[in-house]
Design a protein around this motif. Structure first.
Motif, PDB file in Angstrom:
ATOM      1  N   GLY B 102       0.831  -1.207   0.000  1.00  0.00           N
ATOM      2  CA  GLY B 102       0.000   0.000   0.000  1.00  0.00           C
ATOM      3  C   GLY B 102       0.859   1.246   0.000  1.00  0.00           C
ATOM      4  N   ILE B 103       1.872   1.273   0.870  1.00  0.00           N
ATOM      5  CA  ILE B 103       2.778   2.419   0.927  1.00  0.00           C
ATOM      6  C   ILE B 103       3.441   2.609  -0.434  1.00  0.00           C
ATOM      7  CG2 ILE B 103       5.020   3.114   1.870  1.00  0.00           C
ATOM      8  CD1 ILE B 103       4.015   2.085   4.546  1.00  0.00           C
ATOM      9  N   GLY B 104       3.754   1.496  -1.072  1.00  0.00           N
ATOM     10  CA  GLY B 104       4.411   1.554  -2.375  1.00  0.00           C
ATOM     11  C   GLY B 104       3.549   2.131  -3.478  1.00  0.00           C
ATOM     12  N   HIS B 105       2.320   2.524  -3.178  1.00  0.00           N
ATOM     13  CA  HIS B 105       1.469   3.062  -4.240  1.00  0.00           C
ATOM     14  C   HIS B 105       1.660   4.544  -4.481  1.00  0.00           C
ATOM     15  CE1 HIS B 105      -0.401  -0.727  -4.486  1.00  0.00           C
ATOM     16  NE2 HIS B 105      -1.358  -0.310  -5.285  1.00  0.00           N
ATOM     17  N   ALA B 106       2.153   5.246  -3.475  1.00  0.00           N
ATOM     18  CA  ALA B 106       2.197   6.710  -3.599  1.00  0.00           C
ATOM     19  C   ALA B 106       3.160   7.136  -4.693  1.00  0.00           C
ATOM     20  CB  ALA B 106       2.607   7.327  -2.280  1.00  0.00           C
ATOM     21  N   GLY B 107       4.304   6.466  -4.788  1.00  0.00           N
ATOM     22  CA  GLY B 107       5.318   6.887  -5.751  1.00  0.00           C
ATOM     23  C   GLY B 107       4.779   6.900  -7.155  1.00  0.00           C
ATOM     24  N   THR B 108       4.183   5.792  -7.562  1.00  0.00           N
ATOM     25  CA  THR B 108       3.700   5.709  -8.927  1.00  0.00           C
ATOM     26  C   THR B 108       2.482   6.600  -9.123  1.00  0.00           C
ATOM     27  OG1 THR B 108       4.514   3.487  -8.891  1.00  0.00           O
ATOM     28  CG2 THR B 108       3.173   4.086 -10.750  1.00  0.00           C
ATOM     29  N   LEU B 109       1.708   6.755  -8.060  1.00  0.00           N
ATOM     30  CA  LEU B 109       0.572   7.659  -8.178  1.00  0.00           C
ATOM     31  C   LEU B 109       1.072   9.070  -8.466  1.00  0.00           C
ATOM     32  CD1 LEU B 109      -2.703   7.886  -7.245  1.00  0.00           C
ATOM     33  CD2 LEU B 109      -1.513   9.564  -5.873  1.00  0.00           C
ATOM     34  N   ILE B 110       2.078   9.502  -7.697  1.00  0.00           N
ATOM     35  CA  ILE B 110       2.600  10.852  -7.870  1.00  0.00           C
ATOM     36  C   ILE B 110       3.228  10.984  -9.258  1.00  0.00           C
ATOM     37  CG2 ILE B 110       4.405  12.431  -7.089  1.00  0.00           C
ATOM     38  CD1 ILE B 110       3.804  11.349  -4.238  1.00  0.00           C
ATOM     39  N   SER B 111       4.025   9.952  -9.673  1.00  0.00           N
ATOM     40  CA  SER B 111       4.697  10.118 -10.960  1.00  0.00           C
ATOM     41  C   SER B 111       3.748   9.960 -12.125  1.00  0.00           C
ATOM     42  CB  SER B 111       5.850   9.137 -11.132  1.00  0.00           C
ATOM     43  OG  SER B 111       5.899   8.236 -10.119  1.00  0.00           O
ATOM     44  N   ALA B 112       2.794   9.069 -12.031  1.00  0.00           N
ATOM     45  CA  ALA B 112       1.957   8.774 -13.194  1.00  0.00           C
ATOM     46  C   ALA B 112       0.665   9.580 -13.201  1.00  0.00           C
ATOM     47  CB  ALA B 112       1.651   7.289 -13.250  1.00  0.00           C
ATOM     48  N   ILE B 113      -0.151   9.419 -12.163  1.00  0.00           N
ATOM     49  CA  ILE B 113      -1.491  10.008 -12.221  1.00  0.00           C
ATOM     50  C   ILE B 113      -1.393  11.531 -12.134  1.00  0.00           C
ATOM     51  CG2 ILE B 113      -3.768  10.087 -11.141  1.00  0.00           C
ATOM     52  CD1 ILE B 113      -3.400   7.209 -10.328  1.00  0.00           C
ATOM     53  N   LEU B 114      -0.572  12.033 -11.235  1.00  0.00           N
ATOM     54  CA  LEU B 114      -0.439  13.493 -11.139  1.00  0.00           C
ATOM     55  C   LEU B 114       0.212  14.061 -12.394  1.00  0.00           C
ATOM     56  CD1 LEU B 114       0.478  14.138  -7.409  1.00  0.00           C
ATOM     57  CD2 LEU B 114      -1.746  13.975  -8.481  1.00  0.00           C
ATOM     58  N   PHE B 115       1.050  13.258 -13.069  1.00  0.00           N
ATOM     59  CA  PHE B 115       1.640  13.695 -14.337  1.00  0.00           C
ATOM     60  C   PHE B 115       0.553  13.851 -15.393  1.00  0.00           C
ATOM     61  CE2 PHE B 115       3.655  12.711 -18.449  1.00  0.00           C
ATOM     62  CZ  PHE B 115       4.643  13.680 -18.467  1.00  0.00           C
ATOM     63  N   LEU B 116      -0.323  12.858 -15.493  1.00  0.00           N
ATOM     64  CA  LEU B 116      -1.375  12.931 -16.507  1.00  0.00           C
ATOM     65  C   LEU B 116      -2.335  14.080 -16.227  1.00  0.00           C
ATOM     66  CD1 LEU B 116      -2.269   9.186 -17.140  1.00  0.00           C
ATOM     67  CD2 LEU B 116      -0.695  10.634 -18.384  1.00  0.00           C
TER      68      LEU B 116
END
Lengths: 198, 496
Positions: B102-116
């Motif tokens: 679960g903790i490991g989700h923030a990184g990709t969320l920040i890099s991918a979803i916030l990027f889009l």
């Protein structure tokens, strides 16, 4: 055939031989690229610490082909995920459980999806590196002492020697007229400063 | 070309950095130049190692020792050294696994979803968050790997021919998990590395000797050519597009481990979205915990500004409230379903043997984050640090409540039991913090912890139109006198 491949490699090795000019900022660089293209230069490239908004259009570059490659990669992953689950459960080692179907699409969706993503991502990164011809351990541009700032705060424009318009003196003059702060001639033998007024 | 695009206008509208609202706040404070950003970030990998780094790293290595000890004892004696029993066969191992993933989700969320979504403030935090993701996934993978009891046979989970001529059971959510988590780790690594290439080149160009060679190999001869940036930016966009459904799918698949079973308290369709929201919630909290300390220790307050932290706090408030709403929805559905087992499971959570865990979860996840409705608390380092810690405590207890309180009262009252962890459960959990922080300290020491190239790209002076006042309108081919004169005027700044 072999000669044409050889020539391709030679062209590739020489694509960074030419004049390297430094500009003060992204605005000056975009401006200079547009002006030099107007003067008829086509084999030019810019080197900047970050991608500059609008530079692709200024250089007349289209959209990257990478999307098509990734699409093919994704389809491969998708097909592989499907075949893997179908072949292992229905062909290689069928187990009859309560006479349920040996293979069904529904429980196979997560792994098909994951493999699609995996293959697409690998294609995206591998394809990006391949299209950019990276890793590239040798590059004559690294002979230039100024060039280290291309990854810091330097903005560079490079015109290939192979450009049909290229002439060391007149091209240097053109670069200077468009606002270059410093001009160097970079070849496999090293980099040397060029005085555009000489 | 005289008109500037609206996309860049927000940063140009406030040249003095006086924002009216949070959305208009400058992304980089302190009036930094491009070179200042390079110095600030790359400099930390070059300077003498600070004393606090050695202190932190030795604590991490000590915990790493506990990790080694716990793993060795576990492999030697088997999973019976854990507190798992019948019916609670999934104890802390699965709780810790889900917590770390679960903790490991923030990184990709920040890099991918916030990027889009073009949330450009992400550039200051995405690198550290992605690193955190990778290390958290590594910690998570420890638990299922060793929970099998005979980790040397784990290759049975991979689709490779084995001595039994059998294949993995692809209809099992546990198999989906193997694929989802390992592919998530791989794609996160690719994403992180792709982002790192230009910054590794920056460090290479500042280095000499062996250092230059190592970073030279890692950066693969990157020069910042615009012909390269073109493919690079496309690759980054595609990776973001791929990672977005991936990050949403991973915790959905993790939730299937529970939801596809028939245990009361697990068998609900709300699990995938509720798990994903919880993952983002805990991941942001962990990023916050790490960055509050790192930005102070490494003087990065101008890059990771209070405005960025406030934006993260808003995300914590939103996801925390979604999670709390999901808890309440679960109760409603248990009551509304009319299924006695389901109703018992949820009454038991609130008032049963593990009620203490339930109320810790409720207060940490639903109640404390509500403080972030107040701007004063959103911008208070002390409050946000406290809530980032309680959030991760709360999210650990959420998984504990789901796993243990559901299992310890299953359909058959004769098998009911109470689960207590042993010291080896605790040892392995504490040990994974050692693994996590060892990797994180190495990252802080040797890699640029903020995305240098990306942060330069969102600075106002990165926009070619920023210079329009000096260059006329910058029309193509207009080699006017003004252009030539204006450029040397700025050369003192450039000729450093």
């Amino acid at each position: 055939m072999i000669n044409s491949i050889k020539q391709k490699f030679a062209e590739h090795a020489n694509q960074n031989v030419g004049l390297l000019a430094e500009f003060s900022d992204p605005g000056a660089l975009v401006h200079a690229v547009k002006a030099l293209r107007k003067r008829g230069y086509s084999r030019l490239d810019t080197f900047t610490p970050f991608p500059i908004h609008g530079m692709d259009r200024a250089m007349g570059l289209g959209t990257s082909l990478l999307g098509y490659l990734v699409f093919i990669g994704g389809l491969t992953g998708c097909a592989l995920g499907f075949l893997l689950q179908w072949w292992t459960s229905a062909v290689a080692y069928p187990i009859n459980i309560s006479n349920k179907p040996l293979f069904a699409v529904e429980p196979s969706v997560p792994i098909i999806f994951e493999l699609t993503i995996l293959f697409s991502a690998l294609t995206a990164v591998g394809g990006m590196l391949a299209l950019n011809a990276l890793p590239k351990p040798y590059n004559p541009l690294f002979f230039s002492d100024r060039f280290v700032r291309a990854t810091d705060d330097g903005f560079f424009l490079h015109i290939q020697e192979s450009d049909s318009q290229f002439d060391r003196a007149s091209t240097a003059k053109a670069l200077s007229e468009e606002g270059a702060l410093a001009i160097e001639y970079v070849s496999h033998d090293g980099a040397e400063d060029v005085n555009p007024d000489a | 070309m005289a008109t500037t695009s609206t996309y860049h206008d927000t940063s140009l509208a406030y040249p003095d950095g006086v924002p009216k609202t949070l959305a208009d706040a400058p992304l980089v404070a302190g009036n930094l130049s491009f070179h200042d950003v390079t110095e600030l970030v790359a400099g930390h990998t070059e300077k003498k190692t600070p004393l606090f780094w050695f202190f932190g790293f030795s604590v991490a290595l000590f915990l790493m020792g506990i990790f080694g000890l716990s793993i060795s004892y576990l492999v030697w004696n088997g999973t019976g050294t854990w507190g798992v029993n019948n019916p609670v066969g999934w104890g802390w191992a699965i709780v810790n696994f889900v917590w770390w993933v679960g903790i490991g989700h923030a990184g990709t969320l920040i890099s991918a979803i916030l990027f889009l979504f073009r949330q450009r403030w992400r550039t200051s935090i995405n690198r550290a968050a992605e690193a955190m993701t990778l290390f958290a996934v590594a910690c998570a993978l420890v638990f299922p790997t060793f929970h099998t009891g005979r980790p040397w046979l784990d290759y049975w989970m991979l689709p490779v021919p084995n001595q039994m001529a059998m294949w993995p059971q692809f209809k099992s959510p546990l198999m989906w998990d193997v694929f989802a988590v390992s592919i998530y780790g791989t794609v996160s690594l690719l994403f992180w590395y792709t982002g790192l290439i230009p910054d590794l080149a920056t460090i290479r160009d500042r280095a000499t000797g062996l250092r230059q060679k190592i970073y030279g190999i890692l950066s693969m001869g990157w020069t910042g050519s615009n012909r390269h940036w073109r493919h690079y930016e496309r690759a980054y966009l595609i990776l973001a597009g791929l990672a977005t459904p991936l990050v949403l799918s991973v915790h959905s698949v993790v939730s299937f481990d529970f939801a596809v079973s028939i245990v009361p308290g697990w068998h609900t369709t709300i699990f995938p979205p509720y798990f994903v929201a919880g993952a983002i919630f805990s991941g942001f909290a962990m990023v916050l915990t790490l960055l509050i300390v790192a930005r102070k220790a490494y003087n990065l307050e101008n890059l990771i500004t209070l405005d960025h932290l406030e934006k993260m706090n808003i995300i914590i408030l939103v996801t925390g409230t979604i999670v709390g709403f999901a808890y309440i929805t679960e109760f409603f559905m248990a009551w509304y379903s009319g299924v006695a087992y389901e109703q018992y499971a949820f009454r038991n959570r609130m008032f049963g043997d593990y009620a203490w865990a339930y109320w810790i979860m409720m207060s940490c996840n639903l109640i404390f984050p509500q403080l972030f409705w107040f701007k004063k608390f959103r911008r208070s380092i002390g409050v946000m640090f406290f809530i980032s810690i309680t959030t991760n405590i709360g999210m650990w207890f959420e998984r504990f409540v789901i796993v243990v309180s559901s299992l310890h009262r299953d359909y058959l009252p004769s098998s009911w039991d109470y689960f207590s962890p042993t010291i080896w459960d605790a040892g392995l959990y504490i040990g994974t913090f050692g693994l996590f922080f060892t990797l994180f300290f190495l990252f802080l020491r040797f890699f640029p912890m903020v995305a240098i190239a990306e942060i330069k790209g969102v600075m106002p002076q990165a926009n070619p139109h920023f210079y329009d006042h000096a260059h006329g309108d910058g029309a193509a081919g207009d080699a006017s006198e003004a252009t030539v004169e204006a450029v040397p005027a700025k050369s003192d700044e450039v000729g450093r």
